[in-house]
Design a protein around this motif. Structure first.
Motif, short mmCIF file in Angstrom:
data_model
loop_
_atom_site.label_atom_id
_atom_site.label_comp_id
_atom_site.label_asym_id
_atom_site.label_seq_id
_atom_site.Cartn_x
_atom_site.Cartn_y
_atom_site.Cartn_z
N ALA A 222 -34.45 -26.76 8.87
CA ALA A 222 -34.28 -28.20 8.65
C ALA A 222 -34.56 -28.60 7.22
O ALA A 222 -34.36 -29.76 6.86
CB ALA A 222 -35.20 -28.97 9.61
N SER A 223 -35.02 -27.67 6.38
CA SER A 223 -35.15 -27.95 4.95
C SER A 223 -33.82 -28.33 4.34
O SER A 223 -33.77 -29.01 3.31
CB SER A 223 -35.71 -26.71 4.22
N PHE A 224 -32.74 -27.90 4.99
CA PHE A 224 -31.40 -28.14 4.44
C PHE A 224 -30.66 -29.24 5.20
O PHE A 224 -29.43 -29.30 5.15
CB PHE A 224 -30.60 -26.84 4.48
N LEU A 225 -31.40 -30.11 5.89
CA LEU A 225 -30.77 -31.24 6.57
C LEU A 225 -30.02 -32.15 5.61
O LEU A 225 -29.09 -32.86 6.00
CB LEU A 225 -31.83 -32.06 7.31
N VAL A 226 -30.42 -32.12 4.34
CA VAL A 226 -29.75 -32.96 3.35
C VAL A 226 -28.28 -32.59 3.21
O VAL A 226 -27.45 -33.45 2.86
CB VAL A 226 -30.48 -32.85 1.99
N MET A 227 -27.92 -31.35 3.52
CA MET A 227 -26.53 -30.92 3.35
C MET A 227 -25.58 -31.63 4.31
O MET A 227 -24.59 -32.23 3.87
CB MET A 227 -26.45 -29.40 3.47
N PRO A 228 -25.82 -31.62 5.64
CA PRO A 228 -24.91 -32.39 6.51
C PRO A 228 -25.03 -33.89 6.29
O PRO A 228 -24.05 -34.62 6.49
CB PRO A 228 -25.36 -32.00 7.93
N LEU A 229 -26.22 -34.37 5.87
CA LEU A 229 -26.37 -35.79 5.60
C LEU A 229 -25.48 -36.22 4.43
O LEU A 229 -24.75 -37.21 4.52
CB LEU A 229 -27.83 -36.10 5.29
N VAL A 230 -25.53 -35.46 3.35
CA VAL A 230 -24.70 -35.79 2.19
C VAL A 230 -23.22 -35.60 2.51
O VAL A 230 -22.38 -36.43 2.12
CB VAL A 230 -25.12 -34.92 0.99
N VAL A 262 -18.80 -31.25 14.58
CA VAL A 262 -19.00 -29.94 15.21
C VAL A 262 -19.20 -28.87 14.15
O VAL A 262 -20.09 -28.00 14.26
CB VAL A 262 -17.79 -29.59 16.11
N PHE A 263 -18.40 -28.92 13.09
CA PHE A 263 -18.50 -27.91 12.02
C PHE A 263 -19.84 -28.00 11.32
O PHE A 263 -20.49 -26.98 11.05
CB PHE A 263 -17.36 -28.12 11.02
N ALA A 264 -20.31 -29.21 11.01
CA ALA A 264 -21.56 -29.38 10.27
C ALA A 264 -22.76 -28.89 11.08
O ALA A 264 -23.62 -28.18 10.56
CB ALA A 264 -21.74 -30.85 9.87
N VAL A 265 -22.80 -29.27 12.37
CA VAL A 265 -23.91 -28.81 13.21
C VAL A 265 -23.84 -27.29 13.37
O VAL A 265 -24.88 -26.60 13.36
CB VAL A 265 -23.87 -29.52 14.58
N GLY A 266 -22.64 -26.74 13.50
CA GLY A 266 -22.48 -25.29 13.62
C GLY A 266 -22.99 -24.56 12.39
O GLY A 266 -23.64 -23.51 12.49
N ILE A 347 -35.67 -30.56 16.72
CA ILE A 347 -35.01 -30.13 15.48
C ILE A 347 -33.50 -30.22 15.63
O ILE A 347 -32.78 -30.65 14.71
CB ILE A 347 -35.44 -28.70 15.11
N LEU A 348 -32.99 -29.82 16.80
CA LEU A 348 -31.55 -29.92 17.05
C LEU A 348 -31.10 -31.38 16.96
O LEU A 348 -30.02 -31.67 16.41
CB LEU A 348 -31.23 -29.34 18.42
N LEU A 349 -31.91 -32.29 17.48
CA LEU A 349 -31.57 -33.71 17.38
C LEU A 349 -31.55 -34.17 15.92
O LEU A 349 -30.74 -35.04 15.55
CB LEU A 349 -32.57 -34.54 18.18
N GLN A 350 -32.40 -33.60 15.09
CA GLN A 350 -32.37 -33.93 13.67
C GLN A 350 -31.06 -33.46 13.03
O GLN A 350 -30.46 -34.18 12.22
CB GLN A 350 -33.55 -33.28 12.94
N PHE A 351 -30.60 -32.26 13.39
CA PHE A 351 -29.32 -31.76 12.88
C PHE A 351 -28.18 -32.71 13.26
O PHE A 351 -27.35 -33.07 12.42
CB PHE A 351 -29.02 -30.37 13.45
N ILE A 352 -28.17 -33.09 14.54
CA ILE A 352 -27.09 -33.96 15.02
C ILE A 352 -27.19 -35.34 14.36
O ILE A 352 -26.17 -35.91 13.94
CB ILE A 352 -27.16 -34.08 16.56
N GLY A 353 -28.40 -35.87 14.25
CA GLY A 353 -28.58 -37.18 13.64
C GLY A 353 -28.15 -37.20 12.19
O GLY A 353 -27.47 -38.14 11.74
#
Length: 381
Positions: A222-230, A262-266, A347-353
């Motif tokens: 989750a350190s890289f959550l900024v990537m799907p967010l951006v 789907v791609f970003a969460v994957g 953590i999975l919910l953080q990825f999706i969010g």
């Protein structure tokens, strides 16, 4: 291994900012770095557009209504900077725990892998290459849509305005370099997990984290959550421009937005799948072992309390004790529920969010806020 060893602390940019006393991975300095980038990138663009009367009007697409610019430079760019301290803290905490899971016979291999990653992280050449790619992108790829059928703040036909020129040659290379830098750190993380997954590890199916003892890797990832967010901000900004200025309907973007989500969460889950074969084998073997132990304990329990004949059971626990059998049952249930992807639900919910939340403002372009609230309220009541 250094207590604060992190994949974020190293490289040319870190050395330069650290030498200047404003390392971008330090929580105290990150807001100032973000503000400096705002000033360098956006302030000249706003001034140029104001002088050309293209800031809030005067053209079909003024600067204030170009959502791509604001999503990319006003929101996404500072987010890339502000996320670095949090990622740094998560990373060094997680890397410190990785060492404890490696069996003694493989400690030397683990230290060698860390040292190799340290050399890659600290080398100046990867970041110099990334900077060259960021500059080359000015020539190789379009940065913003040219509005052929409408005047805009950025261009008159194929001719860039001063504001468009500044953003193309200053703003986009900076943003592109920061994005590539995060991708480079993510690649280092994937390489470390790939090597870690091939070592002998002290894993336990009955571990309370439900992932054999490596559930913390989801926290580290989750350190890289900024990537799907951006990425979501960029997708949302581009789609907003198409909805507002190019006449595209939101319904026609459903496949694009769904495919992106789907791609970003994957992509975020993909590094964790490197541990799946080892965790699947651990779960399978542990259930067989606990099953055999449960059979022996159950026979002993029924022999003592029900007087049934006992075969050759030789339980290693006191199967006649009801609490011991209950404990074994709880352990077996924990092992049977063990996940083979080391990520907890929160953590999975953080990825999706992080993937989906930047896309929600698109609804405001096709449906007023009061109408959205009214529909939600009607669904709830």
């Amino acid at each position: 291994m250094d207590e604060h060893y992190s994949l974020m602390r190293g490289g040319l940019l870190y050395r330069l900012t650290h030498a200047g006393g404003v390392a971008w991975t330090e929580r105290a300095y990150a807001p100032w770095v973000a503000f400096a980038l705002w000033t360098i990138v956006l302030l000249p663009v706003v001034v140029f557009c104001a002088l050309d009367h293209r800031l809030i009007g005067g053209v079909a697409v003024p600067l204030v209504r170009d959502y791509t610019v604001w999503a990319r430079f006003f929101v996404a760019m500072p987010v890339l900077v502000l996320a670095a301290p949090l990622a740094d803290e998560r990373m060094w905490r997680s890397l410190g725990h990785l060492r404890n899971l490696v069996e003694p016979g493989h400690q030397a291999e683990f230290e060698k892998a860390l040292e190799r990653l340290r050399r890659w992280r600290d080398s100046i050449w990867p970041e110099l290459l990334l900077f060259a790619l960021a500059i080359a992108g000015v020539f190789a790829a379009p940065t913003l849509p040219l509005y052929d059928h409408a005047t805009s703040w950025r261009n008159d036909g194929a001719q860039l305005t001063p504001a468009g020129w500044w953003l193309s040659w200053v703003g986009f290379p900076l943003f592109r370099f920061m994005t590539l830098l995060w991708l480079w750190r993510f690649l280092l993380w994937v390489c470390l997990l790939a090597r870690f997954s091939r070592l002998d590890l002290a894993l336990h199916a009955a571990h309370p984290d439900g992932c054999g003892g490596v559930g913390f890797l989801g926290y580290a990832n989750a350190s890289f959550l900024v990537m799907p967010l951006v990425a979501g901000l960029l997708v949302a900004g581009s789609c907003a421009v198409e909805l507002e200025h190019l006449g595209v309907r939101l319904e026609s973007l459903h496949m694009l937005l769904g495919g992106y989500a789907v791609f970003a969460v994957g992509i975020m889950l993909a590094p964790l799948l490197l541990l799946t074969p080892k965790l699947a084998a651990l779960k399978r073997n542990s259930l067989l072992a606990y099953g055999a132990l449960g059979t022996d304990a159950s026979e002993e329990f029924e022999h003592r309390w029900l007087g049934r004949a006992r075969r050759t059971a030789a339980p290693i626990i006191d199967g006649g004790d009801p609490s011991a059998l209950a404990d074994l049952t709880a352990v077996y249930e924990t092992a049977s529920r063990m996940g083979t992807v080391p990520v907890q639900r929160w953590i999975l919910l953080q990825f999706i969010g992080a993937t989906v939340l930047p896309l929600l403002p698109l609804l405001l372009l096709v449906m007023p806020l009061d109408e959205i609230v009214q529909k939600l309220f009607s669904m709830l009541v």
